[in-house]
Design a protein around this motif. Structure first.
Motif, short mmCIF file in Angstrom:
data_model
loop_
_atom_site.label_atom_id
_atom_site.label_comp_id
_atom_site.label_asym_id
_atom_site.label_seq_id
_atom_site.Cartn_x
_atom_site.Cartn_y
_atom_site.Cartn_z
N GLU A 57 0.82 -1.22 0.00
CA GLU A 57 0.00 0.00 0.00
C GLU A 57 0.86 1.27 0.00
OE1 GLU A 57 -3.16 -0.24 -0.38
OE2 GLU A 57 -4.02 -1.90 0.76
N VAL A 58 2.00 1.22 -0.62
CA VAL A 58 2.89 2.38 -0.56
C VAL A 58 2.60 3.40 -1.66
CG1 VAL A 58 5.31 3.05 -1.00
CG2 VAL A 58 4.79 1.34 0.73
N GLU A 59 2.14 2.91 -2.82
CA GLU A 59 2.08 3.77 -4.00
C GLU A 59 1.41 5.13 -3.80
OE1 GLU A 59 1.03 1.70 -7.78
OE2 GLU A 59 3.06 0.92 -7.33
N ASP A 60 0.21 5.13 -3.23
CA ASP A 60 -0.50 6.40 -3.07
C ASP A 60 -0.51 6.85 -1.61
OD1 ASP A 60 -2.07 4.40 -2.09
OD2 ASP A 60 -3.95 5.42 -2.62
N ALA A 61 0.39 6.28 -0.81
CA ALA A 61 0.35 6.58 0.63
C ALA A 61 0.96 7.94 0.94
CB ALA A 61 1.09 5.49 1.40
N ASP A 62 0.32 8.67 1.86
CA ASP A 62 0.93 9.90 2.38
C ASP A 62 1.95 9.55 3.44
OD1 ASP A 62 -0.65 11.49 0.81
OD2 ASP A 62 -2.26 11.63 2.31
N ILE A 63 1.62 8.48 4.17
CA ILE A 63 2.47 8.08 5.29
C ILE A 63 2.99 6.67 5.04
CG2 ILE A 63 2.39 7.44 7.74
CD1 ILE A 63 0.25 9.74 7.92
N LYS A 99 -4.46 6.93 4.43
CA LYS A 99 -3.49 6.64 3.36
C LYS A 99 -2.11 6.30 3.93
CE LYS A 99 -4.05 8.87 -0.61
NZ LYS A 99 -4.12 10.04 -1.51
N VAL A 100 -2.04 5.04 4.37
CA VAL A 100 -0.83 4.55 5.03
C VAL A 100 -0.27 3.36 4.24
CG1 VAL A 100 0.12 3.88 7.26
CG2 VAL A 100 -2.09 5.01 7.16
N GLY A 101 1.03 3.21 4.25
CA GLY A 101 1.65 2.05 3.62
C GLY A 101 2.84 1.58 4.45
N VAL A 102 3.40 0.45 4.06
CA VAL A 102 4.57 -0.05 4.78
C VAL A 102 5.60 -0.57 3.78
CG1 VAL A 102 3.41 -2.27 5.19
CG2 VAL A 102 5.46 -1.69 6.53
N LEU A 103 6.86 -0.29 4.08
CA LEU A 103 7.96 -0.82 3.27
C LEU A 103 8.79 -1.70 4.20
CD1 LEU A 103 10.18 1.05 0.73
CD2 LEU A 103 11.25 -0.38 2.48
N LYS A 104 8.90 -2.97 3.83
CA LYS A 104 9.66 -3.93 4.65
C LYS A 104 11.04 -4.13 4.02
CE LYS A 104 8.91 -8.42 4.22
NZ LYS A 104 8.25 -9.72 4.34
N VAL A 105 12.06 -3.82 4.78
CA VAL A 105 13.42 -3.94 4.26
C VAL A 105 13.92 -5.37 4.44
CG1 VAL A 105 15.81 -3.16 4.51
CG2 VAL A 105 13.93 -1.52 4.78
#
Ligand SMILES: Cc1ncc(C[n+]2csc(CCOP(=O)(O)OP(=O)(O)O)c2C)c(N)n1
Ligand code: SF4
Ligand SMILES: [Mg+2]
Lengths: 310, 394
Positions: free
Chosen positions: B258-264, B289-295
């Motif tokens: 859910e990162v593409e259009d996320a503000d946060i 509008k929240v997303g997460v990026l997992k490293v």
């Protein structure tokens, strides 16, 4: 043992051109040990004079494969090499018979490397560990180690109003190795090359771990002339500062027993070395007596061990 | 392939068994111990050809691993926490000698005070020792990463050691479902090991670990090491892609949700990334509008890709499971901040430190963090950049 002449005619395995000081005992010991190594070897060396002076990148004085990784781990490193060899040999991936040798200074053996050596010996890896004992951390500029004899000046056992050099006696490392029930342990000196080389031959022929402690005079740290190295090693043995003996499967054998006045006073030996010069100034008689007492006690102890455990 | 209920440690030990390296040198430490034990049992049962060195310390584990790898054997070890710290000196040497050792690290807090539970102070402390670092979220990723590590480490453009992390206890000790591969699939995937400059090649003896000081090539050697790290960037992706094609689970440097259009966007690493994802899914359902990026890959750090992925965010919250005393923030935070600094967009970036010494992190804590970030996104810049989640006040 092969005749010394034959051995001398074999190609060198530690070549000249390395940067160890003129008169350094270490390369003499290494060449005597490697001279009788029965096949190709992998050598592991702990950080110290021997290592830094023989492998100045992109050069190397070693004709066999050699690995140095750090100061305190020559024992662990060679156990890894030997285990890799066993694994690959068992799987048929290598064919040649090879030998595994570690060289450590007294710092890399008595002190910081003791745990790693102890572990490798207890696990029973098939290797020969040779300590070249010059009685201090020479590579870093002469600091005390637990092999430094009582009374010796070093930069961390300095001489001053409150101190006559190192205050403690040496650690008896060979006894510690014997306490591991190691199949073969010995002391040796480069002046008696026949003795040293026959011990190295036995060590190589021993299945499992073997240990040789070699006295290795250091002209820089001992404050002695470079041409006296072999004479000083010899006198260390004659004074019983460095008795020559071996322990094979728990059985003791003293290889040289000076009789009567052949056993020279240790003060004669100390006097020839600048690191003990302060002991010969008035007021340090008690220290000299202590050193002699300690040597006599250890010598008596060794004679008794031989008597009981021959 | 099979589906097994197995602990994280059990899954990793199984992966190592299926690779069947030539030598393992290991020393027990909670929470890694199960790996050392399970592998010793495989050896005792005759299930593997591996020779096992039950060393007397982790310093010796890494030293023996270095000796073994330099002798041309495929070599592994595993550790946690104090063991990792004790290996410290040797980690750098393994990398500088370009030895493709692989090592699962079951992350645990560093003493003191002594604490056996999870945080990332061990592996993050070793982020600059020259090892490739892959972090897994769960037992499945721990298993898959442990296998891929061999391909990455041994790739001729790389030849660097690889450590693969899973979170101590949370993943290592919990039983979960893992899709395991067949032994042949694993063996075929990793392939045969080709040693370079082996100490055991009697035709061509080598000196390893020479003295390389003033007037030498030390500097150039370090640059070569960093170049290998750069090369690893592509290799990690290639290997992850191939793994996906063969077994249906594809891996990249990181994964977004859910990162593409996320503000946060929250950036997380390790098991907490799963918790964050759950919260994100819930908040998305509320229209936030929240997303997460997992490293996954922390070394080499995928700077450009992460910058690109986060370029649309207004506010970034970086979650660190270790602190960095006296620094601006935790290790992941400083890395992400540095990446964003080089980009066009200049989002606000905040740091949330959580879970030290195994402290739980709850969905409410994560939601609380998101609320703070939402305020920041609305123009209400937060007074502090670094926040601690779920700590006692005072
Ligand atoms: C962990 C670690 N501590 C300290 C040093 C610094 N150091 C390098 S060689 C050395 C002394 C070596 O002494 P020894 O083993 O007796 O060998 P020698 O130099 O006398 O031949 C020291 C203290 C180091 N390299 N590594
Ligand atoms: S300082 Fe001593 S041990 Fe070191 S090389 Fe010179 S003589 Fe040999
Ligand atoms: Mg010394």
């Amino acid at each position: 043992m092969a005749k010394p002449k034959e051995i001398a005619n074999k190609p060198e395995r530690l070549t000249g051109g390395h940067r160890l000081c003129a008169g350094c005992g270490a390369p003499v010991a290494v060449r005597q040990v490697m001279g009788v190594c029965p096949g190709p070897a992998v050598v592991s060396v702990s950080t110290g004079c021997l290592e830094v002076s023989t492998t100045i990148y992109p050069y190397t004085a070693w004709k066999d494969s050699m690995i140095h990784s750090a100061f305190e781990n020559a024992g662990a490193t060679i156990s890894g090499v030997e285990t890799a060899y066993n694994s690959l040999k068992k799987q048929g991936k290598i064919k040649d018979d090879m030998y595994f040798v570690a060289f450590g200074g007294d710092g890399g053996t008595y002190d910081i490397g003791l745990q790693s050596l102890s572990g490798a010996v207890e696990r029973g890896h098939n290797f020969v560990f040779v300590c070249y004992d010059n009685g201090a951390y020479m590579n870093t500029g002469f600091q005390r180690s637990s092999a430094t004899p009582q009374g010796a000046w070093t930069t961390t056992s300095p001489v001053g109003k409150e101190s006559a050099g190192k205050q403690q006696n040496r650690k008896d490392l060979t006894a510690i190795l014997v306490a591991h029930d190691i199949p073969y342990a010995a002391t040796a000196s480069p002046h008696n090359f026949k003795d040293l080389m026959s011990k190295a031959e036995k060590a190589f022929a021993t299945p499992g771990p073997a240990f040789i402690n070699v006295i290795s005079p250091c002209p820089r740290g001992w404050r002695t002339p470079g041409d006296q190295t072999i004479a000083l090693a010899k006198e260390a043995v004659q004074s019983c500062y460095w008795p020559l003996y071996e322990v094979e499967n728990g059985k003791y054998k003293i290889n040289y027993k000076p009789k009567g006045d052949k056993k020279t006073p240790v003060a004669d030996w100390l006097k020839k070395q600048g690191r003990f010069a302060h002991l010969f100034k008035p007021g340090n008689e008690a220290v000299l007596a202590d050193i002699q007492d300690y040597i006599d006690r250890k010598w008596e102890e060794l004679l008794k061990k031989e008597e009981c455990l021959a | 392939m099979a589906r097994k209920a197995i602990t994280g440690n059990g899954a990793i030990a199984l992966a190592l068994k299926q690779v069947e390296p030539d030598v393992m040198a290991a020393y027990p430490i909670t929470p890694q111990t199960e790996i050392a034990q399970n592998y010793a049992q495989y050896v005792a049962n005759g299930d593997v050809v591996t020779e096992y060195i039950a060393v007397e310390s982790e310093h010796s584990a890494m030293s023996a691993a270095i000796g073994s790898a330099a002798a041309g054997a495929r070599t592994i070890t595993a550790t946690s926490s104090q063991g990792f710290a004790l290996m410290w000196e040797m980690l750098f040497i393994a990398a500088s000698l370009r030895l493709p050792i692989t090592m699962p690290v079951i992350t645990r807090a560093l003493s003191g005070p002594i604490n056996i539970h999870c945080d990332h102070s061990d592996s993050m402390g070793g982020r600059d020792c020259g090892w490739i670092q892959l972090y897994g979220e769960d037992a499945q990723e721990g298993y898959d990463n442990a296998i891929q590590a061999f391909r990455i480490a041994e790739h001729m453009d790389v030849r660097l050691p690889v450590m693969t992390m899973i979170d101590g206890f949370i993943i290592s000790g919990a039983i979960g479902p893992v899709e395991t591969l067949d032994d042949e699939q694993v063996k075929e995937f990793v392939g045969d090991y080709v040693a370079v400059n082996s100490l055991l090649n009697v035709e061509k003896p080598v000196t390893v670990g020479a003295f390389d000081s003033l007037g030498g090539w030390y500097f150039e050697h370090k640059i070569a090491q960093n170049r290998a790290m750069e090369n690893a960037m592509d290799v990690i992706e290639e290997v992850g892609r191939e793994f996906g094609e063969l077994f249906g689970r594809e891996y990249a440097h990181f994964k977004t949700h859910e990162v593409e259009d996320a503000d946060i966007v929250l950036v997380a690493i390790g098991s907490a990334a799963g918790n964050v994802k759950t919260v994100v899914t819930k908040l998305r359902a509320e229209g936030r509008k929240v997303g997460v990026l997992k490293v996954r890959t922390f070394r080499p750090f995928p700077t450009e890709q992460i910058r690109e992925a986060l370029s649309g965010a207004k506010v970034i919250g970086v979650m660190d499971r270790s602190d960095s005393f006296g620094a601006q923030g935790g290790p992941l935070f400083t890395e992400v901040s540095a990446a964003m600094y080089g980009g066009e967009s200049h989002p606000q970036i905040y740091n949330f430190i959580y879970g030290l010494g195994g402290r739980d992190i709850f969905p409410d804590d994560i939601e609380g963090a998101v609320e703070m970030l939402e305020k920041a996104a609305a123009g209400d810049t937060l007074a502090q950049q670094r926040h601690y989640l779920n700590v006692r006040e005072g």
